[in-house]
Design an enzyme around this catalytic site. Structure first.
Site, PDB file in Angstrom:
ATOM      1  N   HIS A 260       9.327  -6.522   1.599  1.00 36.31           N
ATOM      2  CA  HIS A 260       8.022  -7.167   1.747  1.00 36.31           C
ATOM      3  C   HIS A 260       7.409  -7.525   0.403  1.00 36.31           C
ATOM      4  O   HIS A 260       7.483  -6.755  -0.550  1.00 36.31           O
ATOM      5  CB  HIS A 260       7.073  -6.383   2.646  1.00 36.31           C
ATOM      6  CG  HIS A 260       6.562  -5.077   2.127  1.00 36.31           C
ATOM      7  ND1 HIS A 260       5.434  -4.980   1.352  1.00 36.31           N
ATOM      8  CD2 HIS A 260       6.988  -3.805   2.321  1.00 36.31           C
ATOM      9  CE1 HIS A 260       5.185  -3.698   1.091  1.00 36.31           C
ATOM     10  NE2 HIS A 260       6.119  -2.969   1.664  1.00 36.31           N
ATOM     11  N   ASP A 272       5.999  -0.177  -4.063  1.00 42.43           N
ATOM     12  CA  ASP A 272       5.785  -0.577  -2.658  1.00 42.43           C
ATOM     13  C   ASP A 272       5.172  -1.962  -2.594  1.00 42.43           C
ATOM     14  O   ASP A 272       3.956  -2.095  -2.636  1.00 42.43           O
ATOM     15  CB  ASP A 272       4.878   0.453  -1.984  1.00 42.43           C
ATOM     16  CG  ASP A 272       4.669   0.169  -0.515  1.00 42.43           C
ATOM     17  OD1 ASP A 272       5.393  -0.666   0.046  1.00 42.43           O
ATOM     18  OD2 ASP A 272       3.780   0.797   0.082  1.00 42.43           O
ATOM     19  N   GLU A 304       3.272  -7.154   5.456  1.00 47.18           N
ATOM     20  CA  GLU A 304       3.890  -5.933   5.999  1.00 47.18           C
ATOM     21  C   GLU A 304       2.853  -4.836   6.092  1.00 47.18           C
ATOM     22  O   GLU A 304       2.792  -4.077   7.053  1.00 47.18           O
ATOM     23  CB  GLU A 304       5.050  -5.477   5.096  1.00 47.18           C
ATOM     24  CG  GLU A 304       5.887  -4.339   5.677  1.00 47.18           C
ATOM     25  CD  GLU A 304       5.423  -2.937   5.280  1.00 47.18           C
ATOM     26  OE1 GLU A 304       6.005  -1.965   5.781  1.00 47.18           O
ATOM     27  OE2 GLU A 304       4.476  -2.804   4.484  1.00 47.18           O
ATOM     28  N   GLU A 305       2.017  -4.770   5.061  1.00 46.87           N
ATOM     29  CA  GLU A 305       1.063  -3.664   4.973  1.00 46.87           C
ATOM     30  C   GLU A 305       0.003  -3.738   6.074  1.00 46.87           C
ATOM     31  O   GLU A 305      -0.637  -2.749   6.374  1.00 46.87           O
ATOM     32  CB  GLU A 305       0.406  -3.638   3.581  1.00 46.87           C
ATOM     33  CG  GLU A 305       1.395  -3.409   2.425  1.00 46.87           C
ATOM     34  CD  GLU A 305       1.959  -1.991   2.381  1.00 46.87           C
ATOM     35  OE1 GLU A 305       1.653  -1.187   3.269  1.00 46.87           O
ATOM     36  OE2 GLU A 305       2.717  -1.709   1.432  1.00 46.87           O
ATOM     37  N   ASP A 333      12.478  -1.039   1.272  1.00 47.16           N
ATOM     38  CA  ASP A 333      11.038  -0.850   1.081  1.00 47.16           C
ATOM     39  C   ASP A 333      10.828   0.452   0.319  1.00 47.16           C
ATOM     40  O   ASP A 333      10.979   1.532   0.876  1.00 47.16           O
ATOM     41  CB  ASP A 333      10.356  -0.796   2.459  1.00 47.16           C
ATOM     42  CG  ASP A 333       8.844  -0.836   2.355  1.00 47.16           C
ATOM     43  OD1 ASP A 333       8.320  -0.874   1.229  1.00 47.16           O
ATOM     44  OD2 ASP A 333       8.186  -0.833   3.418  1.00 47.16           O
ATOM     45  N   HIS A 431       0.311   3.609  -2.317  1.00 48.15           N
ATOM     46  CA  HIS A 431      -0.895   2.869  -1.913  1.00 48.15           C
ATOM     47  C   HIS A 431      -2.094   3.131  -2.833  1.00 48.15           C
ATOM     48  O   HIS A 431      -3.236   3.126  -2.381  1.00 48.15           O
ATOM     49  CB  HIS A 431      -1.248   3.167  -0.441  1.00 48.15           C
ATOM     50  CG  HIS A 431      -0.294   2.497   0.511  1.00 48.15           C
ATOM     51  ND1 HIS A 431      -0.463   2.499   1.869  1.00 48.15           N
ATOM     52  CD2 HIS A 431       0.837   1.793   0.293  1.00 48.15           C
ATOM     53  CE1 HIS A 431       0.529   1.830   2.447  1.00 48.15           C
ATOM     54  NE2 HIS A 431       1.335   1.395   1.498  1.00 48.15           N
TER      55      HIS A 431
HETATM   56 ZN   LIG Z   1       6.186  -0.922   1.843  1.00 50.65          ZN
END
Ligand SMILES: [Zn+2]
Ligand SMILES: *[C@@H]1O[C@H](CO)[C@@H](O)[C@H](O)[C@H]1NC(C)=O
Ligand SMILES: *[C@@H]1O[C@H](CO)[C@@H](O)[C@H](O)[C@H]1NC(C)=O
Ligand SMILES: *[C@@H]1O[C@H](CO)[C@@H](O)[C@H](O)[C@H]1NC(C)=O
Ligand SMILES: *[C@@H]1O[C@H](CO)[C@@H](O)[C@H](O)[C@H]1NC(C)=O
Length: 498
Positions: A260, A272, A304-305, A333, A431
């Site tokens: 992604h 990520d 994607e998130e 990922d 994140h």
């Molecule tokens: Zn991811």
């Protein structure tokens, strides 16, 4: 650090069409495993990582979230890299438009005590001060589950059996102004979604099973009074998937690799999923020296998130006939996590009990053998559809992939196998704003990127000879498994909508 040499806003579609017009060079040698792996250089991986980070930091949000300039520039970067390969790939942008929740905040208090809570995705705003909290018997899937006392109140509803949307719609029909869902398993706070913006639902939040049980017990002898505040921002965004299709190999036997391209809003998203984005991009670049028997396709998915939105849209855009030509989908990922594990999705279900369509086991075994041939320990990771292979699995496509870990807590067994920090999550910057180049694990990034090259070379050269034929119906089985599921630090919304 490289200055960005790509420019803002050229007509990307036109560029890719120009590239597509070049004749195919038919004299390239068949892809070779060792040569392709050797061509994957850690310094090139890091150059891309620096460039993605520079893109994020060149924008006000300092991120690459779907719909942002940082994400648009990421798409442009990938496209330019691919179009510099003498027309080896047909490069297409697939426009996607959708609502994403870009901000959320919740505060939930009962009788003066603050409870940990999470906003249900796509919830609207609510400010409720000192209103009754009414326990709803049964599961709230039926309009008659809601007592008349929920009118003007916040309803407390158990998770399970039907979607959060149905429960919330029933709550609204009964006059409730908000709803709190309590979990039906010991897995943190409920992280639900309404699946889209709903006019006939009330604002919602989720709490843990233990807190829900405690509140239900308390309600037997005490009047519950709550203050519930929910704030969200939901925006319509335009964005793109990037699809690159090699001109070599049989288009009836496709090896598809994906990662992604978007980050979360909190940071640049370099692990990520900058890492997966780069792992497949550098493999795509190096592959351009070779021919293949299987056709190789790459997908960089947007949003994607926000719930696998770009990949889901792509899979749904294909006809059954086109879907059947995909022999295998491989997903990457987070492949450079600082407190990494050397993981491969549990496609044969041997550890966690969930198998994929025929071919998923073979893909897992290919990666197991790859690690073992390099003298490395490895471990199966849950095949739970929590990334962009989910929609491919749902469409019956065998899937696999590598996974260095996200918010799973590192166990003693993993420390023995891979080193690292016991009790910390596998990517402590998951994140967050600290998910940057400096925090990538170089060793893991290199091993996994070469693993991608190994898979491309193996299936590219074999043309999937001896690999299970595609089946038309999805064949997934869910069993018990032999291994305890890892503990996740954060709740996750997808694909759990019940
Ligand atoms: Zn991811
Ligand atoms: C075709 O590719 C081969 C191998 O990459 C290269 O040696 C050759 O010069 C190329 N030919 C043309 C006409 O581009
Ligand atoms: C919630 O309120 C804020 C501030 O007024 C507003 O910007 C936002 O759009 C609202 N959210 C929703 C989902 O309507
Ligand atoms: C009320 O119920 C709660 C939960 O069962 C219990 O902890 C509490 O002691 C009870 N209070 C009274 C006054 O009975
Ligand atoms: C592999 O894991 C075992 C423990 O299961 C450990 O003793 C060994 O040193 C590890 N090997 C490598 C190469 O890390």
């Amino acid at each position: 650090m490289n200055m960005m040499k790509w420019t803002l806003g050229p007509a990307l579609l036109a560029l890719s069409q120009l590239a597509a017009a070049k004749p195919v060079n038919n004299t390239k040698p068949l892809v070779n495993d060792k040569a392709l792996q050797d061509a994957i250089k850690v310094e090139n991986l890091y150059k891309h990582a620096e460039n993605l980070q520079a893109i994020a930091y060149s924008t006000p949000g300092r991120n690459r979230v779907a719909g942002s300039t940082g994400h648009d520039l990421t798409v442009e970067y990938i496209t330019e890299q691919l179009n510099a390969l003498d027309g080896y790939y047909d490069v297409e942008l697939q426009p996607w438009e959708g609502y994403t929740q870009t901000y959320e905040e919740i505060s939930f208090t009962v009788n003066g005590v603050v409870y940990e809570a999470q906003v249900v995705e796509y919830s609207s705003n609510l400010t409720a001060t000192d209103v009754p909290l009414v326990v709803v018997p049964n599961l709230g899937c039926d309009a008659t589950d809601f007592p008349s006392t929920v009118s003007g109140s916040v309803a407390l509803v158990h998770r399970g059996s039907c979607t959060f949307a149905i429960k919330s719609q029933n709550a609204k029909a009964a006059g409730a102004i908000g709803v709190i869902f309590w979990n039906n398993e010991n897995a943190g706070v409920v992280a639900g979604t309404y699946g889209g913006i709903l006019d006939d639902a009330v604002p919602g939040g989720g709490i843990t099973q233990a807190d829900g049980e405690a509140l239900v017990a308390l309600s037997s002898n005490t009047t519950l009074t709550t203050s519930l505040e929910i704030a969200t921002v939901i925006e319509l965004v335009q964005s793109n998937n990037v699809i690159a299709t090699s001109k070599y190999g049989s288009p009836d036997n496709i090896l598809f690799l994906g990662a992604h391209s978007d980050s979360v809003a909190a940071g640049p998203g370099i692990n990520d999923d900058g890492s997966g984005t780069i792992g497949i991009l550098e493999t795509a670049i190096q592959l351009a020296k070779y021919s293949t028997k299987a056709q190789v396709k790459f997908g960089w998915w947007t949003a994607e998130e926000s719930g696998l939105l770009g990949s889901t849209y792509y899979v749904e855009s294909l006809s059954d006939e086109e879907l059947l030509k995909i022999r295998l989908y491989l997903n990457f990922d987070m492949i450079a996590s600082p407190n990494y594990i050397l993981g491969h999705y549990d496609g044969d279900g041997s550890e966690f009990g969930e198998t994929g369509p025929a071919g998923s086991a073979e893909a897992e075994h290919l990666f197991e053998e790859y690690y073992e041939s390099n003298g490395l320990n490895h471990t199966a990771t849950e095949f739970n559809g929590r990334s962009d292979y989910g929609p491919f699995l749902d469409a019956g496509i065998p899937s696999g992939g590598l996974d260095a870990g996200a918010d799973e807590v590192k166990t003693q067994e993993w420390v023995d196998q891979f080193g690292g920090t016991l009790g910390a999550i596998l990517d402590p910057n998951y994140h967050s704003a600290e998910d940057d180049v400096a925090n990538l694990n170089e060793f893991c990034f290199g091993v996994m990127s070469k693993g991608i090259a190994h898979a491309v070379a193996t299936y590219g050269a074999s043309g999937f000879e001896g690999f299970p034929e595609r089946e038309t119906a999805a064949k997934r089985s869910v069993g018990e498994g032999t291994k305890a599921k890892p503990t996740h630090k954060y709740p996750y919304r997808f694909p759990t909508i019940l």
